[in-house]
Design a protein around this motif. Sequence first.
Motif, PDB file in Angstrom:
ATOM      1  N   ALA A   1     -13.931  17.856  -7.020  1.00 50.03           N
ATOM      2  CA  ALA A   1     -12.897  17.266  -7.521  1.00 50.03           C
ATOM      3  C   ALA A   1     -11.569  17.058  -6.508  1.00 50.03           C
ATOM      4  O   ALA A   1     -10.683  16.074  -6.836  1.00 50.03           O
ATOM      5  CB  ALA A   1     -12.866  17.448  -9.516  1.00 50.03           C
TER       6      ALA A   1
ATOM      7  N   SER B   1     -14.962  10.924  -8.496  1.00 53.90           N
ATOM      8  CA  SER B   1     -14.390  12.383  -8.934  1.00 53.90           C
ATOM      9  C   SER B   1     -13.481  12.800 -10.412  1.00 53.90           C
ATOM     10  O   SER B   1     -13.573  13.593 -11.248  1.00 53.90           O
ATOM     11  CB  SER B   1     -13.684  13.711  -7.724  1.00 53.90           C
ATOM     12  OG  SER B   1     -12.523  12.365  -7.974  1.00 53.90           O
ATOM     13  N   SER B   2     -13.063  11.366 -10.315  1.00 51.11           N
ATOM     14  CA  SER B   2     -12.445  11.242 -11.495  1.00 51.11           C
ATOM     15  C   SER B   2     -11.870   9.588 -12.325  1.00 51.11           C
ATOM     16  O   SER B   2     -12.140   8.899 -10.428  1.00 51.11           O
ATOM     17  CB  SER B   2     -10.579  11.570 -11.557  1.00 51.11           C
ATOM     18  OG  SER B   2      -9.969  11.710 -12.731  1.00 51.11           O
ATOM     19  N   SER B   3     -11.957   9.787 -13.174  1.00 50.48           N
ATOM     20  CA  SER B   3     -11.820   7.667 -13.262  1.00 50.48           C
ATOM     21  C   SER B   3     -10.949   7.639 -15.029  1.00 50.48           C
ATOM     22  O   SER B   3     -11.406   8.923 -15.544  1.00 50.48           O
ATOM     23  CB  SER B   3     -12.877   6.485 -13.354  1.00 50.48           C
ATOM     24  OG  SER B   3     -14.003   7.502 -14.121  1.00 50.48           O
ATOM     25  N   GLY B   4     -10.272   6.017 -15.391  1.00 52.46           N
ATOM     26  CA  GLY B   4      -9.613   6.885 -16.312  1.00 52.46           C
ATOM     27  C   GLY B   4      -8.897   6.272 -15.933  1.00 52.46           C
ATOM     28  O   GLY B   4      -8.389   4.954 -15.529  1.00 52.46           O
TER      29      GLY B   4
ATOM     30  N   SER C   1     -19.949   8.018  -7.392  1.00 54.98           N
ATOM     31  CA  SER C   1     -19.055   8.200  -8.094  1.00 54.98           C
ATOM     32  C   SER C   1     -18.231   8.769  -7.902  1.00 54.98           C
ATOM     33  O   SER C   1     -17.966   9.308  -7.218  1.00 54.98           O
ATOM     34  CB  SER C   1     -20.491   8.855  -9.426  1.00 54.98           C
ATOM     35  OG  SER C   1     -21.278   8.480  -8.957  1.00 54.98           O
TER      36      SER C   1
ATOM     37  N   GLY D   1      -5.470  15.191  -7.019  1.00 58.02           N
ATOM     38  CA  GLY D   1      -5.940  16.135  -7.779  1.00 58.02           C
ATOM     39  C   GLY D   1      -5.075  16.327  -9.223  1.00 58.02           C
ATOM     40  O   GLY D   1      -5.579  16.892  -9.930  1.00 58.02           O
ATOM     41  N   GLY D   2      -4.222  14.715  -9.146  1.00 54.30           N
ATOM     42  CA  GLY D   2      -3.685  14.623 -10.764  1.00 54.30           C
ATOM     43  C   GLY D   2      -3.000  13.434 -11.006  1.00 54.30           C
ATOM     44  O   GLY D   2      -2.944  12.936  -9.902  1.00 54.30           O
TER      45      GLY D   2
ATOM     46  N   ALA E   1      -9.841   4.829 -10.155  1.00 53.21           N
ATOM     47  CA  ALA E   1     -11.105   5.500 -10.352  1.00 53.21           C
ATOM     48  C   ALA E   1     -10.535   6.367  -8.425  1.00 53.21           C
ATOM     49  O   ALA E   1     -10.467   5.285  -7.199  1.00 53.21           O
ATOM     50  CB  ALA E   1     -12.287   4.266 -10.040  1.00 53.21           C
TER      51      ALA E   1
END
Length: 271
Positions: free
Chosen positions: A36, A116-119, A114, A154-155, A127
């Motif tokens: 991540a 590493s983070s999505s929302g 894909s 990272g955030g 994404a």
Amino acid sequence: MSAPLTPEADTAVLDIAQRHGLSRDAVVSMLVAVNAGGGTMAQFSIPELGGSGQWMRGGMTMVGNMFDNALKARVDTLCNELAQLLATMTVFPPAAAPTGGFASNNWWPTEFGSPSSSGGQNHVRYAIFPAARRLAINIDGVVRIFDTGEHNIGGVQQQQGTAYGLVTFTSQFGTFDVSSLQELGTQPGDAPATGGHPEPAPAFSAPEPQVPQPQTAQPQASESPAPLSPTGSDDSAGIISAIESLAGLHQRGILSDEEFVAKKAELLGRL
């Protein structure tokens, strides 16, 4: 539930777990955290490694017990080995994708793989794709693609009180928004349900300048200096402020002499 691994990666993880005296689940959890962080940083919470902590390649390693230098060295060795694993083999099975430009259940372009983070929240979704160095932002069905450059995100934070919300991100350079990134273009995507007609995507604007402040101590986590603002022509004051924060942590015994000298040299190198 552990993340699925390719057979080759699973064999490597079992070997690493045995050599480091850790469980497979602990190694997989750290592997996911390093992935991540784009292979250069990780935020983790693993009981076998002292609880909550942070790792940055070539930088500081922080664990729950800030004075446990042996544990810091153990975490650093493990994370570097996992970063090398991610760089040399396919660790996670690729997600099945349809032949179209977008995944059937997702709104981002499939060529990035894909995230590493999505929302998302309200009208804005995001994404993050560290391997491709891309960031996708979806505003009411319009997907905007950005080059993340050297940022290892990272955030994510989203401010309230505006029509669309303002998404900001944190990386090894501090807090930033997409106005500081190179936009590569837009693509049509699926719009979130809003109950009305979508409005045109607004231009992102930079948030108010933030003065770096030392982070307050969290349970089972050591203190660390405030993140720097993204590199630019006006970040000298932020760098000096961060050095002053480091000096304060050093005087209080939170940072060792070696950690203080190394981090100070790194910050001075950015002036």
